[in-house]
Enzyme design. Structure first.
Site, mmCIF file in Angstrom:
data_model
loop_
_atom_site.group_PDB
_atom_site.id
_atom_site.type_symbol
_atom_site.label_atom_id
_atom_site.label_comp_id
_atom_site.label_asym_id
_atom_site.label_seq_id
_atom_site.Cartn_x
_atom_site.Cartn_y
_atom_site.Cartn_z
ATOM 1 N N ASP A 1 5.953 14.145 13.192
ATOM 2 C CA ASP A 1 6.380 14.314 12.084
ATOM 3 C C ASP A 1 5.182 14.318 11.227
ATOM 4 O OD1 ASP A 1 7.951 14.073 9.582
ATOM 5 O OD2 ASP A 1 8.233 12.008 9.626
ATOM 6 N N LEU B 1 0.554 -1.160 0.081
ATOM 7 C CA LEU B 1 0.013 0.018 -0.023
ATOM 8 C C LEU B 1 0.802 1.200 -0.008
ATOM 9 C CD1 LEU B 1 -2.844 1.202 0.215
ATOM 10 C CD2 LEU B 1 -2.364 1.146 2.776
ATOM 11 N N ALA B 2 1.839 1.265 0.614
ATOM 12 C CA ALA B 2 2.826 2.194 0.902
ATOM 13 C C ALA B 2 4.364 1.761 1.072
ATOM 14 C CB ALA B 2 2.819 3.272 1.961
ATOM 15 N N SER B 3 5.196 2.507 0.491
ATOM 16 C CA SER B 3 6.822 1.814 0.797
ATOM 17 C C SER B 3 7.537 3.168 1.272
ATOM 18 C CB SER B 3 7.362 1.493 -0.827
ATOM 19 O OG SER B 3 8.569 1.171 -0.495
ATOM 20 N N ALA B 4 8.064 2.853 2.244
ATOM 21 C CA ALA B 4 9.084 3.921 3.043
ATOM 22 C C ALA B 4 10.288 3.544 3.062
ATOM 23 C CB ALA B 4 8.239 4.210 4.470
ATOM 24 N N SER B 5 11.380 4.382 3.724
ATOM 25 C CA SER B 5 12.720 3.963 3.562
ATOM 26 C C SER B 5 13.089 2.860 4.338
ATOM 27 C CB SER B 5 13.530 5.164 3.996
ATOM 28 O OG SER B 5 12.882 5.576 5.360
ATOM 29 N N VAL B 6 12.503 2.645 5.519
ATOM 30 C CA VAL B 6 13.072 1.360 6.372
ATOM 31 C C VAL B 6 11.802 0.218 6.364
ATOM 32 C CG1 VAL B 6 13.293 0.669 8.846
ATOM 33 C CG2 VAL B 6 14.070 2.960 8.164
ATOM 34 N N GLN C 1 7.924 -1.221 4.612
ATOM 35 C CA GLN C 1 6.441 -0.996 3.865
ATOM 36 C C GLN C 1 5.382 -1.667 4.385
ATOM 37 O OE1 GLN C 1 8.712 -2.724 0.372
ATOM 38 N NE2 GLN C 1 7.149 -4.198 0.457
ATOM 39 N N VAL C 2 4.251 -1.160 3.922
ATOM 40 C CA VAL C 2 3.038 -1.405 4.546
ATOM 41 C C VAL C 2 2.121 -2.151 3.422
ATOM 42 C CG1 VAL C 2 0.915 -0.689 5.299
ATOM 43 C CG2 VAL C 2 2.926 0.545 5.895
#
Length: 674
Positions: free
Chosen positions: A406, A242-247, A249-250
């Site tokens: 944040d 669904l989403a990809s972050a730096s550390v 992902q979802v």
């Protein structure tokens, strides 16, 4: 039999030598009074012992004091004096060598053999990674930025074109460098108090441009975190993130019973890669702060260290689960039959762990790409949504003391029914009551256009430097408040305030800085929700009810009651103490006692100072007396023409020199701080 005797003799010699080396190393460490490494102490002791043995053998033979057969030709007292003085001064030489080594290369500056062996493989990996990062930076045009003296403090400012080129190169470099550097760019994009708007805007695009990890790797990581197959826990689990972050992902999943959840899984290998990249980031930061004026201005070493601490916390999803639960507790329950304007997902603690976080799925789109959703609302409704988010953020900061640190557009969802959802609680700040009251006073002063009160609130929150010109700061704050009131600073109000205090040299405590950064990042999110949203006016409407919670009769009574409870024992003893004081005054027994150096640190400082002065005097006196004895004529004889006074002078010089070395060690190490 002779072979056994020779072996035993050699063994005894080796043992005696080892024992002697150990004693020499131990006594040298003791005399130095400094944590000298055992390895260097033993090596220096071995070399000085070998040199003393060779010099003694050569000296005795060249002076004819011993025959080829090993028999003495002088009085035994003379030979003993020669042996003692030779080894004593060799010992002094060893102390001097250790002193020089400690000055040039302190113990611990160079890793020992075992540490060096352990770090060899890691060092090779870091060196390859470091070269890779430099190559990426050079490919994107940052090679000149890393040169020694780049952008020196010569008054020449970078042109707008060069600044845009630098911003694009920095963004592309961090994006290609991997997990840690992408996250570092995300953090830097919120530091508009330090970076120009051009650079900050370029880095902000890193928020949602991280490619996902392959599903096979993600599946293995989920199974490892759960300790069982995915099918045993979830009815459905989407392999598409669904989403990809730096550390991490979802992914979207469904639990038995139909509950929709999102699963945040840490990227496979992220922890190992982060450790290597953090070492590289610290290395680059030290280089930039050493070689460039702009690196020193930004304080990149401090930024890198703070980022490393934050990232280590984010790597443990149990901390994020705790933060999420704490932030849910800060929300006010909605009225009966009403929907909460702002929500925080609930966490499933049974399924969550250090590398896996399972929580309710919130409907909506991130504000950064929610134009279609927001377009359905009119301007009034969008302003209402922005006001609700601001009110929750202010309540977290001013009342609860636990706040989302944040709130950039990627961490705030907007649903079709107008509900605001908060995501990614990895970064959470905490404030004590004094800081909360200080921020509330600052907001009220800004609302009231009171520069004096705003300056006082800032000085209470910050750590002003010595010699701060408070009147000048007050005038600068007043000019900034005028910009707030006229709307000239509408695009960066809190960023401008943060930059103002840092330019004045004020140190900002970490928790207060987190609150400032929250408002700075929140400002951009609010204006995406409602273009033209007046943050100052919104804060005025939301702050007053919150501050009233501190100033109501019940709140004041509770505060006074708490203070009185703490003072009750002192109040109870007060009449008795007054009576005793009056009695002593009447009878002439009133005295005042002052204890000098009552503080242990003061006593330690004075004691160390006196010791160093006395040791310096004794050492210099011993050396002077040694010189006088060594040049003295006549006096008693040890035998064979060797006078006693020069021998005593050499021994006294040995003692004075050893004491002098210890004085130098203390002088270079410095006296204990008061």
């Amino acid at each position: 039999m002779q072979e056994i005797s020779g072996f035993l003799t050699g063994l005894v010699g080796v043992v005696a030598t080892v024992v002697m080396l150990g004693l020499l190393a131990a006594t040298s460490r003791r005399v130095m009074g400094a944590p000298v490494g055992w390895v260097r102490a033993a090596v220096v002791s071995f070399l000085t012992l070998s040199a003393a043995s060779g010099a003694l053998t050569y000296g005795l033979a060249s002076n004819g004091w011993v025959t080829d057969a090993g028999d003495l030709t002088v009085h035994p007292a003379v030979a003993l004096a020669a042996v003692v003085l030779t080894f004593a001064w060799a010992y002094v030489l060893g102390l001097c060598v250790l002193l020089v080594l400690e000055l040039l290369v302190p113990t611990g500056a160079v890793p020992g053999p075992w540490r060096a062996f352990q770090g060899l493989r890691q060092g090779r990996r870091e060196s390859r990674r470091y070269a890779q990062i430099l190559a990426i930076g050079a490919r994107h045009g940052l090679g000149g930025t890393l040169r020694r003296g780049a952008r020196d403090a010569d008054g020449v400012r970078m042109s707008r074109t060069d600044e845009r080129r630098l911003a694009a190169g920095l963004r592309d470099t961090l994006g290609d460098a991997g997990v840690t550097f992408v996250k570092f760019g995300q953090v830097l994009s919120t530091r508009r108090d330090l970076l120009s708007p051009t650079v900050a805007d370029a880095l902000a695009s890193l928020q949602s441009e991280v490619p996902p990890a392959p599903w096979a790797d993600v599946e293995a990581a989920v199974v490892a975190a759960l300790g069982r197959p995915i099918e045993e826990v979830f009815d459905e689990f989407s392999p598409e993130p669904l989403a990809s972050a730096s550390v991490g992902q979802v992914h979207v999943a469904r639990l038995p019973g139909g509950r929709e959840v999102v699963v945040k899984v840490q990227r496979p290998g992220a922890r190992d890669q982060v450790e290597v990249d953090l070492a590289i980031l610290r290395r680059l930061a030290r280089r930039l702060e050493r070689d460039t004026a702009w690196g020193r201005t930004l304080g990149v070493v401090g930024l890198a260290e703070g980022f490393a601490d934050m990232l280590h916390e984010e790597l443990d999803y149990r901390r994020e689960a705790e933060n999420t639960i704490a932030l849910r507790a800060t929300l006010e329950p909605p009225a009966p039959g009403a929907t909460a304007p702002v929500v925080v997902p609930d966490v499933d603690l049974d399924l969550s762990g250090p590398t896996l976080l399972v929580m309710d799925r919130l409907a909506g789109e991130p504000v950064g790409r929610a134009e279609t959703v927001l377009a359905r609302f009119d301007a009034g409704r969008r302003a209402e949504l922005a006001g609700s988010l601001l009110a929750v953020a202010l309540r977290q900061v001013l009342v609860a003391g636990t706040f989302h640190a944040d709130l950039h557009p990627g961490n705030v969802l907007v649903s079709a029914d107008g509900t605001i959802g908060l995501l990614d609680m990895g970064a959470v700040g905490r404030l004590g009551e004094p800081e909360r009251l200080g921020i509330a006073a600052l907001l009220l002063a800004i609302d009231g256009d009171d520069a004096v009160a705003a300056t006082d609130a800032l000085l209470e929150l910050l750590e002003p430097p010595g010699g701060l010109d408070a009147r000048r700061l007050e005038r600068s704050v007043g000019q900034l408040l005028l910009r707030f009131r006229s709307g000239a600073a509408v695009d960066a109000s809190f960023a401008a305030l943060f930059r103002l205090v840092t330019d004045a040299g004020c140190a900002v405590p970490a928790n207060v800085a987190a609150a400032f950064r929250t408002f700075t990042s929140l400002e951009g999110t609010l204006r995406r929700i409602s273009p033209g949203f007046d943050l100052i006016a919104g804060a005025r409407e939301a702050t007053r009810p919150l501050v009233e919670e501190y100033t109501t009769f019940g709140a004041v009574r509770r505060k006074v009651t708490q203070q009185l409870v703490g003072l009750a024992p002192e109040v109870e003893r007060f009449p008795r103490r007054v009576t005793r004081l009056v009695t002593d005054l009447e009878q002439g027994r009133f005295t005042v006692q002052v204890r000098a150096f009552a503080d242990p640190s003061d006593r330690a400082f004075v004691t160390s100072l006196v010791q160093q002065v006395v040791a310096t005097f004794v050492a210099s006196s011993a050396v002077v007396a040694a010189v006088l004895l060594m040049v003295a004529e006549g006096g008693p004889q040890l035998g064979d023409g060797v006078a006693l006074f020069p021998v005593l002078g050499a021994l006294l010089g040995f003692a004075g020199t050893v004491l002098g070395v210890r004085v130098l060690v203390f002088a270079f190490r410095g006296l204990p701080a008061r």
